[in-house]
Enzyme design. Structure first.
Site, mmCIF file in Angstrom:
data_model
loop_
_atom_site.group_PDB
_atom_site.id
_atom_site.type_symbol
_atom_site.label_atom_id
_atom_site.label_comp_id
_atom_site.label_asym_id
_atom_site.label_seq_id
_atom_site.Cartn_x
_atom_site.Cartn_y
_atom_site.Cartn_z
ATOM 1 N NE ARG A 69 -2.317 -5.839 7.033
ATOM 2 C CZ ARG A 69 -3.366 -6.416 6.550
ATOM 3 N NH1 ARG A 69 -3.971 -7.292 7.292
ATOM 4 N NH2 ARG A 69 -3.934 -5.719 5.484
ATOM 5 C CD GLU A 72 -8.885 -8.858 -3.657
ATOM 6 O OE1 GLU A 72 -7.767 -9.126 -3.097
ATOM 7 O OE2 GLU A 72 -9.660 -8.186 -3.107
ATOM 8 C CG ASN A 107 -3.728 -2.393 7.112
ATOM 9 O OD1 ASN A 107 -3.326 -1.896 5.888
ATOM 10 N ND2 ASN A 107 -4.718 -3.193 7.452
ATOM 11 C CG PHE A 112 -13.113 1.717 7.724
ATOM 12 C CD1 PHE A 112 -12.771 0.889 6.531
ATOM 13 C CD2 PHE A 112 -14.126 0.780 8.426
ATOM 14 C CE1 PHE A 112 -12.910 -0.321 6.277
ATOM 15 C CE2 PHE A 112 -14.294 -0.507 8.236
ATOM 16 C CZ PHE A 112 -13.766 -1.158 7.161
ATOM 17 C CG HIS A 138 -5.351 -5.965 -0.485
ATOM 18 N ND1 HIS A 138 -6.405 -6.001 0.231
ATOM 19 C CD2 HIS A 138 -5.234 -6.806 -1.443
ATOM 20 C CE1 HIS A 138 -7.282 -6.765 -0.381
ATOM 21 N NE2 HIS A 138 -6.629 -7.310 -1.410
ATOM 22 C CB THR A 166 -7.576 -6.384 9.617
ATOM 23 O OG1 THR A 166 -7.979 -7.452 8.987
ATOM 24 C CG2 THR A 166 -7.874 -5.001 9.075
ATOM 25 N NE ARG A 194 -5.855 -11.909 4.805
ATOM 26 C CZ ARG A 194 -6.567 -10.815 5.093
ATOM 27 N NH1 ARG A 194 -6.665 -10.182 3.896
ATOM 28 N NH2 ARG A 194 -6.860 -10.429 6.043
ATOM 29 C CE1 TYR A 227 -9.311 -2.687 0.833
ATOM 30 C CE2 TYR A 227 -8.221 -0.480 -0.318
ATOM 31 C CZ TYR A 227 -8.126 -1.776 0.516
ATOM 32 O OH TYR A 227 -6.955 -2.111 0.811
ATOM 33 C CE LYS A 278 -3.915 -2.116 2.640
ATOM 34 N NZ LYS A 278 -4.645 -2.075 3.657
HETATM 35 P P1 DAT Z 1 -7.656 -6.856 5.393
HETATM 36 O O1 DAT Z 1 -7.022 -5.660 4.706
HETATM 37 O O2 DAT Z 1 -7.017 -7.515 6.430
HETATM 38 O O3 DAT Z 1 -8.453 -7.856 4.560
HETATM 39 P P2 DAT Z 1 -10.343 -5.684 5.736
HETATM 40 O O4 DAT Z 1 -10.661 -6.330 4.347
HETATM 41 O O5 DAT Z 1 -11.415 -6.175 6.870
HETATM 42 O O6 DAT Z 1 -9.179 -6.062 6.009
HETATM 43 O O7 DAT Z 1 -10.465 -3.996 5.504
HETATM 44 C C1 DAT Z 1 -9.805 -3.578 4.482
HETATM 45 C C2 DAT Z 1 -8.925 -2.546 4.918
HETATM 46 O O8 DAT Z 1 -9.881 -1.543 5.555
HETATM 47 C C3 DAT Z 1 -8.074 -2.952 5.956
HETATM 48 O O9 DAT Z 1 -6.731 -3.323 5.636
HETATM 49 C C4 DAT Z 1 -7.864 -1.603 6.879
HETATM 50 C C5 DAT Z 1 -8.998 -0.847 6.653
HETATM 51 N N1 DAT Z 1 -10.022 -1.118 7.879
HETATM 52 C C6 DAT Z 1 -10.607 -2.384 8.123
HETATM 53 N N2 DAT Z 1 -11.491 -2.063 9.151
HETATM 54 C C7 DAT Z 1 -11.184 -0.890 9.877
HETATM 55 C C8 DAT Z 1 -11.688 0.031 10.644
HETATM 56 N N3 DAT Z 1 -12.477 -0.524 11.602
HETATM 57 N N4 DAT Z 1 -11.388 1.215 10.856
HETATM 58 C C9 DAT Z 1 -10.287 1.806 9.861
HETATM 59 N N5 DAT Z 1 -10.002 1.191 9.096
HETATM 60 C C10 DAT Z 1 -10.254 -0.224 8.562
HETATM 61 MG MG MG Z 2 -9.889 -7.704 3.065
#
Ligand code: DAT
Ligand code: MG
Length: 154
Positions: A105, A131, A115, A60, A118, A94, A88, A52, A12
């Site tokens: 991470r 993706e 973080n 968020f 991705h 996350t 993963r 996303y 990222k």
């Molecule tokens: P991951 O990236 O582990 O697959 P995710 O798909 O649940 O996680 O979320 C996508 C991204 O969104 C994640 O990398 C960081 C951000 N994110 C997730 N939950 C969040 C939250 N509660 N507050 C702020 N950012 C968040």
């Molecule tokens: Mg995800």
């Protein structure tokens, strides 16, 4: 389990700015995974919102889209046995604060909104293929033989 499973991974904007591309690529190479696609690029609003999309109704979401479009990313496709789940595992949780040291991470992040990396969700069936297709044209992926494959797989 196929040695040819492919997964989508992306350093990222925070990881790029912090000079972590090389380290992150090395971790996957060291593990025995094979890069079959790589692209240094900047994500536009439309691609960010599609990538996303599952989070569109989350509070968020706007911040996430702003962040992922804020600077260049390094998008990759990695191939190997159980690649999606193994990537993963190597990424950690996350939230970097909940991620074990030794994970990407857990080693490089402190904040949920920064973080570093991705990776396709292994619990979301077909996310890896969706993706990959979103970010790469078929002719941008390279089929090649890794010289150490017989030492990585029985
Ligand atoms: P991951 O990236 O582990 O697959 P995710 O798909 O649940 O996680 O979320 C996508 C991204 O969104 C994640 O990398 C960081 C951000 N994110 C997730 N939950 C969040 C939250 N509660 N507050 C702020 N950012 C968040
Ligand atoms: Mg995800």
């Amino acid at each position: 389990m196929s040695e040819h499973e492919r997964t989508f991974v992306m350093v990222k904007p925070d990881g790029v700015q912090r000079g972590l591309i090389g380290d992150i690529v090395s971790r996957f190479e060291d593990r025995g995974l094979k890069m079959v696609g790589g692209k240094f690029m900047q994500i536009d609003q439309e691609l960010a919102e599609e990538h996303y999309g599952e989070h569109a109704d989350k509070p968020f979401f706007d911040g996430l889209v702003d962040f992922i479009t804020s600077g260049p990313v390094f998008a990759m496709v990695w191939e190997g046995q159980d690649a999606t789940r193994q990537v993963r595992n190597m990424m950690g949780e996350t939230d970097p604060a909940e991620s074990a040291p030794g994970t990407i991470r857990g080693d490089y992040g402190l904040d949920l909104g920064r973080n570093v990396i991705h990776g396709s969700d292994h619990e979301d069936e077909g996310a890896n293929e969706r993706e990959i297709e979103l970010f790469f044209d078929e002719d941008e992926l390279v089929d090649w033989d890794q010289i150490d494959s017989s030492w990585l797989y029985e």
